[in-house]
Design an enzyme around this catalytic site. Structure first.
Site, mmCIF file in Angstrom:
data_model
loop_
_atom_site.group_PDB
_atom_site.id
_atom_site.type_symbol
_atom_site.label_atom_id
_atom_site.label_comp_id
_atom_site.label_asym_id
_atom_site.label_seq_id
_atom_site.Cartn_x
_atom_site.Cartn_y
_atom_site.Cartn_z
ATOM 1 N N TYR A 52 -2.283 -1.260 10.404
ATOM 2 C CA TYR A 52 -2.116 -1.452 8.955
ATOM 3 C C TYR A 52 -0.776 -0.900 8.466
ATOM 4 O O TYR A 52 -0.046 -1.557 7.723
ATOM 5 C CB TYR A 52 -3.280 -0.747 8.254
ATOM 6 C CG TYR A 52 -3.374 -0.939 6.759
ATOM 7 C CD1 TYR A 52 -4.032 -2.046 6.225
ATOM 8 C CD2 TYR A 52 -2.856 0.000 5.869
ATOM 9 C CE1 TYR A 52 -4.157 -2.207 4.848
ATOM 10 C CE2 TYR A 52 -2.971 -0.149 4.496
ATOM 11 C CZ TYR A 52 -3.631 -1.253 3.991
ATOM 12 O OH TYR A 52 -3.760 -1.415 2.629
ATOM 13 N N SER A 78 0.872 -1.182 0.000
ATOM 14 C CA SER A 78 0.000 0.000 0.000
ATOM 15 C C SER A 78 0.905 1.227 0.000
ATOM 16 O O SER A 78 2.054 1.146 0.464
ATOM 17 C CB SER A 78 -0.853 0.016 1.274
ATOM 18 O OG SER A 78 -1.419 1.298 1.480
HETATM 19 N N1 LIG Z 1 -8.491 -1.176 -1.960
HETATM 20 C C1 LIG Z 1 -7.538 -0.303 -1.738
HETATM 21 O O1 LIG Z 1 -7.731 0.919 -1.823
HETATM 22 C C2 LIG Z 1 -6.155 -0.762 -1.345
HETATM 23 C C3 LIG Z 1 -5.155 0.193 -1.271
HETATM 24 C C4 LIG Z 1 -3.881 -0.189 -0.928
HETATM 25 C C5 LIG Z 1 -3.603 -1.504 -0.667
HETATM 26 N N2 LIG Z 1 -4.579 -2.434 -0.744
HETATM 27 C C6 LIG Z 1 -4.228 -3.820 -0.434
HETATM 28 O O2 LIG Z 1 -4.658 -4.670 -1.460
HETATM 29 C C7 LIG Z 1 -4.899 -5.969 -0.940
HETATM 30 C C8 LIG Z 1 -6.262 -6.438 -1.414
HETATM 31 O O3 LIG Z 1 -7.254 -5.604 -0.846
HETATM 32 P P1 LIG Z 1 -8.636 -5.323 -1.568
HETATM 33 O O4 LIG Z 1 -8.744 -3.882 -1.749
HETATM 34 O O5 LIG Z 1 -8.793 -6.208 -2.716
HETATM 35 O O6 LIG Z 1 -9.633 -5.688 -0.378
HETATM 36 P P2 LIG Z 1 -10.718 -6.813 -0.224
HETATM 37 O O7 LIG Z 1 -11.274 -6.614 1.134
HETATM 38 O O8 LIG Z 1 -11.615 -6.803 -1.388
HETATM 39 O O9 LIG Z 1 -9.868 -8.171 -0.276
HETATM 40 C C9 LIG Z 1 -9.106 -8.624 0.797
HETATM 41 C C10 LIG Z 1 -9.284 -10.119 0.903
HETATM 42 O O10 LIG Z 1 -8.476 -10.618 1.982
HETATM 43 C C11 LIG Z 1 -9.215 -11.630 2.614
HETATM 44 N N3 LIG Z 1 -8.721 -11.875 3.968
HETATM 45 C C12 LIG Z 1 -8.858 -11.101 5.078
HETATM 46 N N4 LIG Z 1 -8.276 -11.706 6.130
HETATM 47 C C13 LIG Z 1 -7.767 -12.877 5.685
HETATM 48 C C14 LIG Z 1 -7.052 -13.935 6.285
HETATM 49 N N5 LIG Z 1 -6.710 -13.925 7.590
HETATM 50 N N6 LIG Z 1 -6.688 -14.984 5.507
HETATM 51 C C15 LIG Z 1 -7.006 -15.016 4.212
HETATM 52 N N7 LIG Z 1 -7.662 -14.036 3.567
HETATM 53 C C16 LIG Z 1 -8.044 -12.984 4.313
HETATM 54 C C17 LIG Z 1 -10.650 -11.117 2.619
HETATM 55 O O11 LIG Z 1 -11.541 -12.176 2.868
HETATM 56 C C18 LIG Z 1 -10.731 -10.542 1.213
HETATM 57 O O12 LIG Z 1 -11.104 -11.534 0.301
HETATM 58 C C19 LIG Z 1 -4.795 -5.847 0.582
HETATM 59 O O13 LIG Z 1 -3.550 -6.352 0.995
HETATM 60 C C20 LIG Z 1 -4.877 -4.350 0.820
HETATM 61 O O14 LIG Z 1 -4.202 -3.956 1.983
HETATM 62 C C21 LIG Z 1 -5.865 -2.100 -1.072
#
Ligand SMILES: NC(=O)c1ccc[n+]([C@@H]2O[C@H](COP(=O)([O-])OP(=O)(O)OC[C@H]3O[C@@H](n4cnc5c(N)ncnc54)[C@H](O)[C@@H]3O)[C@@H](O)[C@H]2O)c1
Length: 250
Positions: A150, A137
């Site tokens: 986080y 991130s």
């Molecule tokens: N969406 C954003 O704006 C954003 C920005 C920066 C970074 N990210 C990063 O991108 C990655 C994906 O996030 P996203 O936006 O797709 O969110 P999302 O919530 O759609 O997906 C995250 C997934 O992780 C799974 N998860 C949570 N805890 C878990 C565990 N203990 N074991 C296995 N799976 C688990 C959830 O069930 C979900 O399917 C994350 O690492 C997040 O930190 C997202």
């Protein structure tokens, strides 16, 4: 289109948001894919039916569960050659003075221990060559009050990525990070559901809009492809220049 037809990929967090888009994009590139889901059983089965990818319910912070995930991949397709760590939990919004250890532990376990466990399993199993992408991130660098869980986990993930790139380069295993800004996924539920909230957040982004999971997945596929052979130890930011906005008006 990138040809990954010789590749076997594991994607964590593959039933939602960025991870799901990665499963779809890898599948389109011809890779055989095993992906994890946590609670999204129906969605996972739906993705599996559409793509032939194999869903495995996994808590990425659990050592035994990660071992079973890799064993399943070995059984279905063989030794994985690609790994994408996308599973993650968001910030709590709680400041350190009020944060319970159990909460900090839960976020760090998922966002940092998870990639530690999967990268370790991947490196132990891998033959010569392979590619890993850890979804971090922009907050691996940019701190926010209320996000010690986080931001500390993602800061640690940045160092995990960099250190592993050094350790695994002699075996030709590339390890890179992708650092998204605001991406429209369930992690940004409020902005997805409320146009007003979304517009307000997007007003802070120089590019003028949030990103999509498909845009992140396209970058991930590139970093996993032979075209990116010499790229390792890098973190690529994908944020519409949001992280370049520092102390405006100061
Ligand atoms: N969406 C954003 O704006 C954003 C920005 C920066 C970074 N990210 C990063 O991108 C990655 C994906 O996030 P996203 O936006 O797709 O969110 P999302 O919530 O759609 O997906 C995250 C997934 O992780 C799974 N998860 C949570 N805890 C878990 C565990 N203990 N074991 C296995 N799976 C688990 C959830 O069930 C979900 O399917 C994350 O690492 C997040 O930190 C997202």
């Amino acid at each position: 289109m990138t040809d990954l037809s010789q590749s076997i990929a594991i994607v964590t967090g593959g039933a939602s948001g960025i991870g799901r888009a990665c499963v779809m994009a890898l599948n389109e590139s011809g890779a055989r894919v095993v992906f994890t889901y946590h609670s999204e059983e129906d969605t996972a089965q739906d993705i599996a039916a559409k793509t032939g990818a194999i869903p495995v319910q996994t808590d990425v912070g659990d050592e035994d569960a990660v071992a079973s995930l890799f064993a399943r991949c070995e059984e279905e397709f063989g030794t994985p050659t690609l790994l994408v760590n996308s599973a993650g939990l968001n910030m709590s919004g709680t400041c350190l003075v009020d944060m319970e250890l159990a909460h900090f532990d839960k976020v760090v376990r998922t966002d940092l221990y998870g990639p530690f466990l999967t990268c370790r399993a991947f490196a132990r199993a891998a033959k010569e060559g392979g590619r890993i992408v850890n979804i971090s991130s922009i907050h691996e660098d940019a701190p926010r009050a209320g996000a010690v869980d986080y931001d500390a986990a993602k800061g640690g993930l940045a160092q995990l990525t960099a250190t592993l790139a050094l350790e695994l380069a002699p075996r030709r295993i590339a390890v890179n990070g992708v650092a998204p800004g605001m991406i429209l996924t369930p992690m940004n539920e409020e902005a997805m559901d409320d146009e007003e909230v979304r517009r307000k957040a997007e007003a802070n982004i120089p590019w003028g809009r949030a990103g999509t999971p498909e845009e992140v997945a396209a970058l991930v596929v590139f970093l996993l492809s032979p075209a990116a052979d010499y790229i390792t130890g890098a973190t690529v930011t994908i944020d519409g220049a949001l992280s370049q906005v520092v102390a405006p008006g100061a």
